[in-house]
Design a protein around this motif. Structure first.
Motif, short mmCIF file in Angstrom:
data_model
loop_
_atom_site.label_atom_id
_atom_site.label_comp_id
_atom_site.label_asym_id
_atom_site.label_seq_id
_atom_site.Cartn_x
_atom_site.Cartn_y
_atom_site.Cartn_z
N MET A 1 0.82 -1.19 0.00
CA MET A 1 0.00 0.00 0.00
C MET A 1 0.87 1.26 0.00
N LEU A 2 1.91 1.27 0.82
CA LEU A 2 2.81 2.42 0.89
C LEU A 2 3.56 2.59 -0.43
N LYS A 3 3.97 1.48 -1.02
CA LYS A 3 4.67 1.52 -2.31
C LYS A 3 3.75 2.11 -3.39
N GLN A 4 2.51 1.66 -3.40
CA GLN A 4 1.55 2.15 -4.39
C GLN A 4 1.31 3.65 -4.19
N ASN A 5 1.24 4.08 -2.94
CA ASN A 5 1.04 5.48 -2.63
C ASN A 5 2.21 6.32 -3.18
N GLU A 7 4.23 5.51 -5.66
CA GLU A 7 4.18 5.46 -7.13
C GLU A 7 3.13 6.43 -7.67
N LEU A 8 1.97 6.45 -7.02
CA LEU A 8 0.92 7.36 -7.46
C LEU A 8 1.31 8.82 -7.23
N THR A 9 1.98 9.10 -6.12
CA THR A 9 2.44 10.45 -5.84
C THR A 9 3.45 10.90 -6.89
N LYS A 10 4.35 10.01 -7.27
CA LYS A 10 5.34 10.32 -8.30
C LYS A 10 4.64 10.56 -9.65
N GLN A 11 3.65 9.74 -9.95
CA GLN A 11 2.92 9.89 -11.21
C GLN A 11 2.17 11.23 -11.23
#
Length: 59
Positions: A1-5, A7-11
């Protein structure tokens, strides 16, 4: 979940930068240089016609 967060923040950051860049390209100041000083403006002829129409209308 933290990793996805992350990645989405970077995107989001990347997309925000792209929007800012494209907005500057689209709406930023443009330098239009006339290479031939004898070349008429794109709308010069239209202005002349409009002035003639207005003059004729007022008569």
């Amino acid at each position: 979940m933290l990793k996805q967060n992350r990645e989405l923040t970077k995107q989001i950051q990347t997309l925000t930068e792209q929007v800012a860049y494209l907005t500057r390209k689209l709406y930023g100041s443009h330098s239009e240089k006339m290479t031939d000083p004898n070349q008429l403006s794109l709308f010069a002829n239209c202005r002349i016609k409009l002035a003639t129409l207005i003059k004729n209308f007022r008569q």
